[in-house]
Motif scaffolding. Sequence first.
Motif, PDB file in Angstrom:
ATOM      1  N   LYS A 132       0.845  -1.199   0.000  1.00  0.00           N
ATOM      2  CA  LYS A 132       0.000   0.000   0.000  1.00  0.00           C
ATOM      3  C   LYS A 132       0.878   1.245   0.000  1.00  0.00           C
ATOM      4  CE  LYS A 132      -4.011  -2.050   2.092  1.00  0.00           C
ATOM      5  NZ  LYS A 132      -5.191  -1.784   2.872  1.00  0.00           N
ATOM      6  N   ASN A 133       0.236   2.391  -0.242  1.00  0.00           N
ATOM      7  CA  ASN A 133       0.971   3.659  -0.251  1.00  0.00           C
ATOM      8  C   ASN A 133       1.690   3.917   1.068  1.00  0.00           C
ATOM      9  OD1 ASN A 133       0.134   4.153  -2.839  1.00  0.00           O
ATOM     10  ND2 ASN A 133      -1.601   5.422  -2.236  1.00  0.00           N
ATOM     11  N   SER A 134       1.118   3.397   2.149  1.00  0.00           N
ATOM     12  CA  SER A 134       1.724   3.587   3.470  1.00  0.00           C
ATOM     13  C   SER A 134       2.968   2.728   3.660  1.00  0.00           C
ATOM     14  CB  SER A 134       0.704   3.248   4.561  1.00  0.00           C
ATOM     15  OG  SER A 134       0.389   1.862   4.502  1.00  0.00           O
ATOM     16  N   GLY A 135       3.189   1.811   2.737  1.00  0.00           N
ATOM     17  CA  GLY A 135       4.320   0.895   2.851  1.00  0.00           C
ATOM     18  C   GLY A 135       3.944  -0.439   3.448  1.00  0.00           C
ATOM     19  N   LYS A 154      -3.403  -9.770  -1.302  1.00  0.00           N
ATOM     20  CA  LYS A 154      -4.262  -9.361  -2.408  1.00  0.00           C
ATOM     21  C   LYS A 154      -5.460 -10.317  -2.447  1.00  0.00           C
ATOM     22  CE  LYS A 154      -4.151  -8.657  -7.399  1.00  0.00           C
ATOM     23  NZ  LYS A 154      -3.309  -8.777  -8.605  1.00  0.00           N
ATOM     24  N   PRO A 155      -6.678  -9.805  -2.580  1.00  0.00           N
ATOM     25  CA  PRO A 155      -7.844 -10.702  -2.645  1.00  0.00           C
ATOM     26  C   PRO A 155      -7.734 -11.659  -3.834  1.00  0.00           C
ATOM     27  CG  PRO A 155      -8.532  -8.412  -2.412  1.00  0.00           C
ATOM     28  CD  PRO A 155      -7.055  -8.407  -2.666  1.00  0.00           C
ATOM     29  N   LYS A 156      -8.136 -12.906  -3.610  1.00  0.00           N
ATOM     30  CA  LYS A 156      -8.084 -13.905  -4.676  1.00  0.00           C
ATOM     31  C   LYS A 156      -9.304 -13.774  -5.579  1.00  0.00           C
ATOM     32  CE  LYS A 156      -5.447 -17.237  -2.000  1.00  0.00           C
ATOM     33  NZ  LYS A 156      -5.391 -18.606  -1.493  1.00  0.00           N
ATOM     34  N   GLN A 157      -9.111 -14.116  -6.836  1.00  0.00           N
ATOM     35  CA  GLN A 157     -10.210 -14.098  -7.793  1.00  0.00           C
ATOM     36  C   GLN A 157     -11.166 -15.247  -7.481  1.00  0.00           C
ATOM     37  OE1 GLN A 157     -10.731 -11.858 -10.266  1.00  0.00           O
ATOM     38  NE2 GLN A 157      -8.983 -10.722  -9.474  1.00  0.00           N
TER      39      GLN A 157
END
Length: 80
Positions: free
Chosen positions: A36-39, A44-47
């Motif tokens: 994320k932008n915060s580091g 990651k959610p799975k499909q």
Amino acid sequence: KCKYNLLLCLQSLGIWLLDTNVFGWYITQQQEFVRKNSGAVTKKPKQRPPTNLKNASLVVSWELYTKHVVHKAAINGHLK
């Protein structure tokens, strides 16, 4: 542990749970991570297949396969 004990209790009463769906609804996938932008790093959610197909896949599985397996087991005396 609670679910397991519940299944054992149901089994002792002669009740068995059956997974009707012969399709792999939850596809085995390698876990991926994103930064994320915060580091911070997160999973990651799975499909997943579209949820509107789930009921149809259960019906097809039951009608074309599972009910015949259960019927054969009953005829052979395995469901007492």
